[in-house]
Scaffold this motif. Structure first.
Motif, PDB file in Angstrom:
ATOM      1  N   HIS A 113      32.589  28.823 -33.989  1.00 36.65           N
ATOM      2  CA  HIS A 113      31.922  29.116 -35.262  1.00 36.65           C
ATOM      3  C   HIS A 113      32.816  28.754 -36.448  1.00 36.65           C
ATOM      4  O   HIS A 113      32.776  29.416 -37.487  1.00 36.65           O
ATOM      5  N   GLU A 114      33.605  27.707 -36.287  1.00 40.15           N
ATOM      6  CA  GLU A 114      34.600  27.325 -37.283  1.00 40.15           C
ATOM      7  C   GLU A 114      33.999  27.093 -38.670  1.00 40.15           C
ATOM      8  O   GLU A 114      34.564  27.507 -39.676  1.00 40.15           O
ATOM      9  N   GLY A 115      32.845  26.470 -38.741  1.00 40.88           N
ATOM     10  CA  GLY A 115      32.210  26.200 -40.029  1.00 40.88           C
ATOM     11  C   GLY A 115      31.894  27.466 -40.797  1.00 40.88           C
ATOM     12  O   GLY A 115      32.091  27.534 -42.012  1.00 40.88           O
ATOM     13  N   MET A 116      31.442  28.484 -40.097  1.00 44.07           N
ATOM     14  CA  MET A 116      31.120  29.758 -40.755  1.00 44.07           C
ATOM     15  C   MET A 116      32.362  30.531 -41.151  1.00 44.07           C
ATOM     16  O   MET A 116      32.452  31.031 -42.260  1.00 44.07           O
ATOM     17  N   VAL A 117      33.294  30.652 -40.234  1.00 46.59           N
ATOM     18  CA  VAL A 117      34.447  31.510 -40.493  1.00 46.59           C
ATOM     19  C   VAL A 117      35.451  30.878 -41.445  1.00 46.59           C
ATOM     20  O   VAL A 117      36.316  31.578 -41.969  1.00 46.59           O
ATOM     21  N   SER A 118      35.331  29.595 -41.711  1.00 48.26           N
ATOM     22  CA  SER A 118      36.260  28.956 -42.652  1.00 48.26           C
ATOM     23  C   SER A 118      36.078  29.510 -44.058  1.00 48.26           C
ATOM     24  O   SER A 118      36.973  29.417 -44.883  1.00 48.26           O
ATOM     25  N   ARG A 119      34.929  30.124 -44.341  1.00 53.67           N
ATOM     26  CA  ARG A 119      34.664  30.702 -45.662  1.00 53.67           C
ATOM     27  C   ARG A 119      35.134  32.147 -45.778  1.00 53.67           C
ATOM     28  O   ARG A 119      35.082  32.728 -46.834  1.00 53.67           O
ATOM     29  N   ILE A 120      35.596  32.734 -44.683  1.00 56.09           N
ATOM     30  CA  ILE A 120      36.045  34.129 -44.689  1.00 56.09           C
ATOM     31  C   ILE A 120      37.532  34.160 -44.999  1.00 56.09           C
ATOM     32  O   ILE A 120      38.323  33.461 -44.367  1.00 56.09           O
ATOM     33  N   THR A 121      37.916  34.996 -45.952  1.00 55.10           N
ATOM     34  CA  THR A 121      39.318  35.028 -46.372  1.00 55.10           C
ATOM     35  C   THR A 121      40.117  36.144 -45.707  1.00 55.10           C
ATOM     36  O   THR A 121      41.328  36.122 -45.724  1.00 55.10           O
ATOM     37  N   ILE A 122      39.463  37.124 -45.133  1.00 59.17           N
ATOM     38  CA  ILE A 122      40.177  38.227 -44.499  1.00 59.17           C
ATOM     39  C   ILE A 122      40.540  37.800 -43.084  1.00 59.17           C
ATOM     40  O   ILE A 122      39.674  37.641 -42.232  1.00 59.17           O
ATOM     41  N   SER A 123      41.832  37.630 -42.826  1.00 60.90           N
ATOM     42  CA  SER A 123      42.242  37.084 -41.528  1.00 60.90           C
ATOM     43  C   SER A 123      42.575  38.151 -40.489  1.00 60.90           C
ATOM     44  O   SER A 123      42.716  37.834 -39.329  1.00 60.90           O
ATOM     45  N   ASP A 124      42.709  39.401 -40.888  1.00 61.98           N
ATOM     46  CA  ASP A 124      43.102  40.427 -39.919  1.00 61.98           C
ATOM     47  C   ASP A 124      41.907  41.105 -39.258  1.00 61.98           C
ATOM     48  O   ASP A 124      42.076  41.973 -38.429  1.00 61.98           O
ATOM     49  N   ARG A 125      40.713  40.706 -39.604  1.00 61.82           N
ATOM     50  CA  ARG A 125      39.517  41.289 -38.983  1.00 61.82           C
ATOM     51  C   ARG A 125      39.185  40.561 -37.708  1.00 61.82           C
ATOM     52  O   ARG A 125      39.438  39.377 -37.559  1.00 61.82           O
ATOM     53  N   LYS A 126      38.596  41.271 -36.789  1.00 60.59           N
ATOM     54  CA  LYS A 126      38.127  40.689 -35.534  1.00 60.59           C
ATOM     55  C   LYS A 126      36.633  40.411 -35.668  1.00 60.59           C
ATOM     56  O   LYS A 126      35.912  41.153 -36.333  1.00 60.59           O
ATOM     57  N   CYS A 127      36.172  39.379 -35.017  1.00 55.44           N
ATOM     58  CA  CYS A 127      34.749  39.017 -35.101  1.00 55.44           C
ATOM     59  C   CYS A 127      33.849  40.182 -34.715  1.00 55.44           C
ATOM     60  O   CYS A 127      32.818  40.413 -35.328  1.00 55.44           O
ATOM     61  N   TRP A 128      34.242  40.924 -33.679  1.00 52.50           N
ATOM     62  CA  TRP A 128      33.414  42.016 -33.177  1.00 52.50           C
ATOM     63  C   TRP A 128      33.456  43.257 -34.068  1.00 52.50           C
ATOM     64  O   TRP A 128      32.709  44.198 -33.826  1.00 52.50           O
ATOM     65  N   ASP A 129      34.314  43.264 -35.114  1.00 48.59           N
ATOM     66  CA  ASP A 129      34.280  44.374 -36.067  1.00 48.59           C
ATOM     67  C   ASP A 129      32.924  44.398 -36.780  1.00 48.59           C
ATOM     68  O   ASP A 129      32.373  45.459 -37.043  1.00 48.59           O
ATOM     69  N   CYS A 130      32.423  43.220 -37.105  1.00 45.38           N
ATOM     70  CA  CYS A 130      31.115  43.120 -37.774  1.00 45.38           C
ATOM     71  C   CYS A 130      29.989  42.817 -36.787  1.00 45.38           C
ATOM     72  O   CYS A 130      28.882  43.302 -36.944  1.00 45.38           O
ATOM     73  N   HIS A 131      30.276  42.016 -35.808  1.00 47.32           N
ATOM     74  CA  HIS A 131      29.252  41.572 -34.859  1.00 47.32           C
ATOM     75  C   HIS A 131      29.317  42.405 -33.580  1.00 47.32           C
ATOM     76  O   HIS A 131      29.584  41.891 -32.497  1.00 47.32           O
ATOM     77  N   LYS A 132      29.042  43.666 -33.697  1.00 47.69           N
ATOM     78  CA  LYS A 132      29.137  44.600 -32.562  1.00 47.69           C
ATOM     79  C   LYS A 132      28.118  44.276 -31.468  1.00 47.69           C
ATOM     80  O   LYS A 132      28.341  44.557 -30.313  1.00 47.69           O
ATOM     81  N   ARG A 133      27.014  43.675 -31.842  1.00 46.36           N
ATOM     82  CA  ARG A 133      25.957  43.394 -30.866  1.00 46.36           C
ATOM     83  C   ARG A 133      26.335  42.317 -29.858  1.00 46.36           C
ATOM     84  O   ARG A 133      25.643  42.121 -28.877  1.00 46.36           O
ATOM     85  N   ILE A 134      27.435  41.593 -30.102  1.00 46.14           N
ATOM     86  CA  ILE A 134      27.802  40.545 -29.147  1.00 46.14           C
ATOM     87  C   ILE A 134      28.600  41.085 -27.978  1.00 46.14           C
ATOM     88  O   ILE A 134      28.765  40.397 -26.984  1.00 46.14           O
ATOM     89  N   SER A 135      29.121  42.303 -28.082  1.00 45.43           N
ATOM     90  CA  SER A 135      29.896  42.839 -26.961  1.00 45.43           C
ATOM     91  C   SER A 135      28.973  43.109 -25.784  1.00 45.43           C
ATOM     92  O   SER A 135      27.785  43.369 -25.956  1.00 45.43           O
ATOM     93  N   HIS A 136      29.530  43.062 -24.592  1.00 46.75           N
ATOM     94  CA  HIS A 136      28.725  43.312 -23.400  1.00 46.75           C
ATOM     95  C   HIS A 136      28.080  44.687 -23.454  1.00 46.75           C
ATOM     96  O   HIS A 136      26.916  44.847 -23.121  1.00 46.75           O
ATOM     97  N   LYS A 137      28.830  45.661 -23.900  1.00 44.27           N
ATOM     98  CA  LYS A 137      28.329  47.034 -23.928  1.00 44.27           C
ATOM     99  C   LYS A 137      27.150  47.166 -24.893  1.00 44.27           C
ATOM    100  O   LYS A 137      26.120  47.716 -24.550  1.00 44.27           O
ATOM    101  N   GLN A 138      27.309  46.649 -26.105  1.00 41.59           N
ATOM    102  CA  GLN A 138      26.243  46.758 -27.096  1.00 41.59           C
ATOM    103  C   GLN A 138      25.032  45.913 -26.713  1.00 41.59           C
ATOM    104  O   GLN A 138      23.905  46.321 -26.902  1.00 41.59           O
ATOM    105  N   ALA A 139      25.267  44.725 -26.171  1.00 34.96           N
ATOM    106  CA  ALA A 139      24.144  43.879 -25.742  1.00 34.96           C
ATOM    107  C   ALA A 139      23.364  44.582 -24.641  1.00 34.96           C
ATOM    108  O   ALA A 139      22.140  44.533 -24.611  1.00 34.96           O
ATOM    109  N   GLY A 140      24.072  45.257 -23.744  1.00 27.67           N
ATOM    110  CA  GLY A 140      23.416  45.995 -22.665  1.00 27.67           C
ATOM    111  C   GLY A 140      22.577  47.142 -23.194  1.00 27.67           C
ATOM    112  O   GLY A 140      21.456  47.364 -22.743  1.00 27.67           O
TER     113      GLY A 140
END
Length: 154
Positions: A113-140
């Protein structure tokens, strides 16, 4: 004479290994192989039913994809740990990703997802901090909820 048989046996072993290795490596890259361990059934089902990333293989997210050397090194390390844990009965009830695994997953999210995340300036965040639905547990949980709602309508 004995030494000749050892050399022949080693040559045959290397020949067989060279023929079987590509097929074996390809098989161990499939989600079905990962799911063959009974503790991974839930993760497999959420990957297949989750929708967002169901065309991916487990290794696309969980192993480094920056080089073949790194990929196969970590495949051997992680696979060995999983194999030992499974066959010694020491698999935890709650499977958690290691620090190295989290770093690898984050790098793979950014790689895809390089094109999308290149616009994000906060580098210490993890993708799953915002996108919780992608984890196996949440998707389940989401799929379970969808099935319950669907079954109530029938």
């Amino acid at each position: 004479m004995k030494r000749g048989w050892i050399v022949v046996a080693v040559v045959i072993f290397i020949f067989i290994l060279a023929i079987l290795s590509p097929k074996l490596l390809a098989k161990t890259n499939t989600p079905e192989f990962c799911a063959s361990c009974h503790v991974m059934e839930e993760q497999y089902l959420t990957l297949m039913k989750g929708g967002l990333h169901n065309s991916l293989k487990c290794v696309d997210c969980h192993l480094p994809n920056n080089s073949k050397v790194s990929f196969y090194f970590w495949k051997a390390v992680d696979g060995s740990k999983d194999f030992i844990a499974f066959h010694t009965g020491s698999v935890p009830d709650q499977i958690k990703t290691s620090a190295h695994g989290k770093k690898t997953i984050q790098q793979n999210c950014i790689r895809c997802h390089e094109g999308m995340v290149s616009r994000i300036t906060i580098s210490d965040r993890k993708c799953w901090d915002c996108h919780k639905r992608i984890s196996h547990k949440q998707a389940g949980l989401r799929e379970t909820f969808k099935e319950e709602v669907f079954n109530e309508k029938i």
